[in-house]
Enzyme design. Structure first.
Site, PDB file in Angstrom:
ATOM      1  N   LYS A 158       0.858  -1.181   0.000  1.00 40.75           N
ATOM      2  CA  LYS A 158       0.000   0.000   0.000  1.00 40.75           C
ATOM      3  C   LYS A 158       0.899   1.237   0.000  1.00 40.75           C
ATOM      4  O   LYS A 158       1.921   1.260   0.698  1.00 40.75           O
ATOM      5  CB  LYS A 158      -0.885  -0.031   1.255  1.00 40.75           C
ATOM      6  CG  LYS A 158      -1.900   1.100   1.341  1.00 40.75           C
ATOM      7  CD  LYS A 158      -2.777   0.956   2.588  1.00 40.75           C
ATOM      8  CE  LYS A 158      -3.843   2.041   2.663  1.00 40.75           C
ATOM      9  NZ  LYS A 158      -4.711   1.905   3.859  1.00 40.75           N
ATOM     10  N   SER A 176      -9.743   2.026   3.021  1.00 45.20           N
ATOM     11  CA  SER A 176      -8.852   2.751   2.161  1.00 45.20           C
ATOM     12  C   SER A 176      -7.845   1.902   1.388  1.00 45.20           C
ATOM     13  O   SER A 176      -7.282   2.381   0.412  1.00 45.20           O
ATOM     14  CB  SER A 176      -8.082   3.780   2.992  1.00 45.20           C
ATOM     15  OG  SER A 176      -7.214   3.138   3.901  1.00 45.20           O
ATOM     16  N   SER A 222     -10.005  -0.309   7.195  1.00 45.77           N
ATOM     17  CA  SER A 222      -9.389  -0.123   5.877  1.00 45.77           C
ATOM     18  C   SER A 222      -8.683  -1.343   5.298  1.00 45.77           C
ATOM     19  O   SER A 222      -8.278  -1.317   4.135  1.00 45.77           O
ATOM     20  CB  SER A 222      -8.407   1.041   5.907  1.00 45.77           C
ATOM     21  OG  SER A 222      -9.092   2.269   5.857  1.00 45.77           O
TER      22      SER A 222
END
Lengths: 486, 95
Positions: free
Chosen positions: A78, A153, A177
């Site tokens: 990420k 997210s 997330s």
């Protein structure tokens, strides 16, 4: 030729048996990212040259007899984890030009294990969002239906794993997330106990809630990844110094007599009826495995999202004050004076949702309002933790839906922040309490995946992963691939 | 709690955020919605509840007060918008 639809465990075995090289595997993944995967917008940066160099290193290491179990297996990070020599944008214009001077602890651990990073995945800006629509680099599409969001997210990581672009990726979870995008994309995602994984080099959003974790297709893979990424790091003052179990070796244990709590608040109004039907079927499957269910109550569930939307913005308004246009990140053109430099650099660098949260936090922490908002939210936080502690006196695990609905359409909730916040109603309390939680695929409604959430007591990741693994041994939801990416 | 455009302007100033005047009403509406939403917390009496700052309630870990970092100025300044002679440049602060 290698097969990008294989799991981390399968690829590790294939590499060990010499059926393919890491370089071959890496090339397959890269061509998938560039090819079929491109329309998903799952990656912000693809690091082709570094990946191939790392893959060749991994192959040499294996030939020299020094391979670790995951050496040569490709993955992605990420774009919130700092990577030296590769841009770390955090999904924001603010950091569009930022190259970190160091690697995050988690990145160091995976590098040391010989895993090959293919690049940085798309995400909501500064991890603030539940749909991946707040990214400066544009929304990510859900591989099951490209008109739908992947969740957020960690939406890029979830979409990349679901579409078989990579077997695994890192994520971070502040209010859901990792688990919510895992649910919406039909993969497995684990949020560890707060403090289990170092936050060093993980760009801070809400420091008392943030935790990094693995996203992959199976619980077994998450176990392999967690035992690689977890561990003490003195550079994170909240990282816990406690041995990391070999989670992967604890898998397969019998779960007869496992006491599982069903919180009545997680099955009430607001839960989509079709999602409820899928969760009921999963409960029936667990009964066959010998699990014993009882209803429990997490009385203060309704207060979790309100308390979170004070605590998280308050901490974010403080954390994001470091982006000032002076030391790194975006700087506006021709500032008139220092205040103008701060205001315009931040005004231009941050998107609307980040600005909203900074302002909510600034307001909640401002003189005269602190007690009414921040202190009150921290008191609610204790009540929420107490609910869980009471529950864990009676049960070993808690089970429920990860998200009240399946993936919604891109644009559907973008204009209504509060409605978007309620996407995380079943995940947020877990962060407030600091507990571990996992989302696993449990079925579909209207062609979109449904996630099942299991919540454990502190540092009980082994039991969580085993319960998830046992379910995956008797079901095949986790093996389903979106048709366009099969 | 409902915020007007002037209050949003003041909050944006405190947060050192430039907000386009054309967007003020949208922010005022969104922030008011969020504050109204979080006021659900007031439904519970928490007067006797100790605030919880940290999930594991650990004390802060301390270390010896010794220098552990080496100087990496050049590395850190490589990503700075404007530096000169090892210093970060900002607009003139003192006339």
């Amino acid at each position: 030729m290698s097969d990008t639809s294989k799991t981390v465990a399968e690829l590790a075995a294939g590499l060990a048996a010499g059926r393919y090289s890491s370089e071959e595997l890496t090339r397959s993944c890269l061509s998938r990212i560039r090819g079929a995967g491109a329309e998903l917008n799952a990656f912000i940066t693809v690091t082709e040259d570094q990946a191939l160099a790392a893959a060749r290193d991994a192959d040499r290491r294996r030939q020299a007899g020094g391979a670790a179990p995951l050496t040569g297996v490709p993955m992605a990070h990420k774009d919130i984890f700092c990577t030296s020599d590769v841009r770390t944008s955090c999904g924001s214009r603010m950091l569009d030009n930022f190259i970190a001077p160091y690697n995050a602890h988690v990145v160091e651990r995976f590098n040391a294990a010989g895993m090959v990073s293919l690049g940085k995945t798309n995400m909501d800006e500064f991890a603030m969002g539940s749909s991946n629509e707040t990214s400066f680099y544009g929304p990510v599409k859900n591989p099951w239906d490209t008109s739908a969001v992947p969740g957020g997210s960690s939406g890029g990581s979830a979409a990349a794993v679901a579409a078989r672009l990579v077997p695994a990726a890192t994520g971070t979870d502040t209010g859901g997330s990792i688990r919510q995008p895992a649910a919406l994309c039909g993969i497995t995602g684990l949020k560890p106990t707060y403090g289990r994984v170092s936050r060093y080099g993980m760009i801070a959003f809400a420091s008392s809630l943030d935790q990094g974790g693995p996203m992959a297709r199976t619980a077994e893979d998450c176990a392999l990844l967690l035992e690689t990424m977890a561990g003490f790091d003195e550079r994170d003052s909240t990282c816990v110094n406690r041995p990391v179990p070999r989670y992967s070796e604890q898998l397969g244990a019998d779960i007869h007599g496992l006491r599982v709590g069903l919180p009545k608040e997680y099955f009430g109004d607001g839960l989509d009826a079709e999602v409820a039907r899928v969760i009921d079927a999963a409960i029936a499957e667990y009964r066959k495995l010998g699990a014993e269910f009882r209803e429990i109550s997490l009385t203060n569930t309704e207060l979790a999202v309100p308390a979170y939307y004070v605590i998280a913005p308050a901490e974010c308004s403080s954390n994001l004050s470091r982006f000032d246009g002076v030391r790194f990140g975006h700087r506006c053109e021709s500032p008139r004076d220092l205040e103008d430099l701060y205001k315009r650099s931040r005004g231009e660098g941050f998107g609307a949702e980040v600005k909203r949260r900074i302002m909510v936090g600034t307001y909640a922490l401002s003189a005269g309002y602190f007690d009414a908002y921040y202190r009150k939210a921290q008191q609610i936080r204790r009540l929420i933790k107490n609910d869980f502690m009471r529950a864990f006196e009676e049960v070993d695990l808690i089970l429920g839906p990860t998200s009240p609905t399946v993936a919604f359409n891109i644009g559907e909730r973008a204009d209504d922040p509060v409605k978007m916040y309620l996407s995380d109603i079943y995940t947020i309390a877990v962060n407030l309490a600091g507990l571990p939680g996992i989302s696993i695929p449990a079925g579909f409604t209207n062609g979109r995946p449904v996630g099942l959430q299991l919540i454990g007591n502190y540092f009980d990741e082994g039991r969580l992963l085993n319960a998830a693994h046992r379910y995956q041994q008797v079901t095949d939801w986790h093996t389903r691939a979106p048709e366009a990416f099969a | 709690m409902s915020l007007n455009n002037e209050q949003v302007t003041e909050i944006a100033h405190l947060a050192r955020l430039n907000v386009d005047p054309a967007d003020l009403s949208d922010y005022a509406r969104n922030l008011s919605d969020i504050l109204a939403f979080v006021e659900a917390m007031n439904a519970v009496d928490t007067s006797s509840v100790e605030p919880m700052a940290h999930p594991l309630e650990m004390p802060q870990r301390l270390r010896e007060d010794v220098v552990t970092e080496e100087n990496q100025r050049e590395r850190f300044q490589a990503v700075a918008p404007q530096v000169e002679g090892g210093l970060y440049l900002v607009p003139r602060v003192i006339e």
